[in-house]
Structure formats: structure tokens, C-alpha cells
Design a protein around this motif. Sequence first.
Motif, short mmCIF file in Angstrom:
data_model
loop_
_atom_site.label_atom_id
_atom_site.label_comp_id
_atom_site.label_asym_id
_atom_site.label_seq_id
_atom_site.Cartn_x
_atom_site.Cartn_y
_atom_site.Cartn_z
N UNK A 1 0.83 -1.21 0.00
CA UNK A 1 0.00 0.00 0.00
C UNK A 1 0.87 1.26 0.00
N UNK A 2 1.93 1.25 0.79
CA UNK A 2 2.81 2.41 0.85
C UNK A 2 3.49 2.65 -0.49
N UNK A 3 3.92 1.57 -1.14
CA UNK A 3 4.53 1.69 -2.46
C UNK A 3 3.53 2.24 -3.47
N UNK A 4 2.31 1.71 -3.44
CA UNK A 4 1.29 2.15 -4.40
C UNK A 4 0.97 3.63 -4.22
N UNK A 5 0.72 4.05 -2.99
CA UNK A 5 0.32 5.44 -2.76
C UNK A 5 1.48 6.41 -2.98
N UNK A 6 2.70 5.98 -2.72
CA UNK A 6 3.85 6.82 -3.05
C UNK A 6 3.95 7.01 -4.55
N UNK A 7 3.78 5.93 -5.29
CA UNK A 7 3.82 6.00 -6.75
C UNK A 7 2.70 6.87 -7.29
N UNK A 8 1.51 6.69 -6.75
CA UNK A 8 0.37 7.50 -7.20
C UNK A 8 0.60 8.98 -6.93
N UNK A 9 1.13 9.29 -5.75
CA UNK A 9 1.37 10.69 -5.40
C UNK A 9 2.47 11.30 -6.27
N UNK A 10 3.50 10.52 -6.58
CA UNK A 10 4.57 11.02 -7.44
C UNK A 10 4.04 11.33 -8.84
N UNK A 11 3.22 10.42 -9.39
CA UNK A 11 2.64 10.67 -10.71
C UNK A 11 1.78 11.92 -10.70
N UNK A 12 1.01 12.11 -9.63
CA UNK A 12 0.17 13.30 -9.52
C UNK A 12 1.02 14.56 -9.45
#
Length: 228
Positions: free
Chosen positions: A46-57
Motif C-alpha cells: 500500500x505504501x509503495x502504491x500510494x507513493x507512486x500514485x502521489x509522485x505521478x500526480x
Amino acid sequence: MRSDQRGFVLNGIALLLVLPAFLLAGVGLKLISTAQETVAIQLVADKVFYTSWDLDRTLDMIWIENVLFDNESNTNRYFRWLAENYRAATGMLVEIAPSWKFWIHVDNNGADHYAGTKYCKIARGSLDNWFYYFEDLDEATGETPDWDYNEPILRIEKIGENLKVTIEAYGGSYWADIYYGDDLIWENIRSDNVGISTWIPSTVQLSLETSIMDPNHVASRTSTVKLC
């Protein structure tokens, strides 16, 4: 049954009753351990996913808000700085690999000069207009660049689902080939080609490959952000 044997029989019966309890307890402890590992892995994922999502945003926002072009000398340096900040804030291993679409090949010295390096400055004009300022002289070939950034100057306009590319200026005595990715747009461009235009059936100017991984290599996520 003699009186001195009654305790022995009673212990034997108790043992038969306790053995299943021990077995069930062992299974239960194993299930708890497995469940804890599953939860831990899920938390990391979950931490990896949300970090990736936030970086893309964030990457989308810096393009929209024109933050990227504040760094005129080397825009790729901005991505390294951004990746380092995400690593410090999240503890994740963060990589951002930019791939600019526009670049030139200078025929006279054989140099390839890409957007996002010190040989190109990028400025955003009004609305969906961008200007790419290239330098043709190359230090690696023993030349001393004058850093006037007008060999050539490209104007990029986003019109609908396409890009219109125009040669705004070309100084100096060299000539160059203009590329969009692997596609040759123009060959042997020089000062007498100023004003010509062409259309590219795409709106992507910058493609970013992002990679997020936890330090223990339990979970990772990669994505592609296309900026136009």
C-alpha cells in the motif's frame, strides 16, 4: 484398579485430551504468524502504491503549473532532486527517468543534443505553446559553445490532439536534423529554413518512467507519465 494406579490412568486420559489442544495451538500460532506477514506485506504494498500514485500526480502538477521550466540549465536535474526528496520523505527507493521527445543531431560535429540537458533550454509561452532553444556547439568535440541557444529555436503548439512544430530561428553556420523520438522531422535545417512548420500526430513532449520500491524489495511499482 488399585489405588496407587488411579493417578496414572487419570494422567493418561488427560494427555489424550490435551494433545489435540497442543496441535490446535500450534496451527493457530502458525496462522497468526502467516496473517501477520500478510498484513505486513500488504502495508508495504500500500505504501509503495500510494507513493507512486502521489509522485505521478506531482509530475502532472509541475507540468500544468509550469514549475519544471524554472530550471533552465538542466531540467533533468529537477527530477533527480524530486526523487531524492521522495526517498527522504517516504523511505522508498525512487527513480524518475525522463525521456524528452525533441532533440537535434548536429551534422557538422556529429553531436546529439537533447531537451532536458544543458544544450537545450525550454520555456512555456501562453496557453499551449512551448519554445525549445538548442545550442549546436559541443564541448565534447573540443568546441567552445557560445550558449546563445538559437540553433535552432523550435516553437511547439498543442492544437487538439496534435503538435505543430515551427522553426522560429536558426543562427550560426551549422545545420542540424530535428527529431521527435526516433522519427526524423527535418533534415539539414539551417537559417534559410526559418518559418517552416510541420504536424506531429501526438501531444506527448515528455515521457517519464517512474519506479518505486521498498528497501527490502518486497513490493515495487512502475508507471509511465506522459506529459503534453
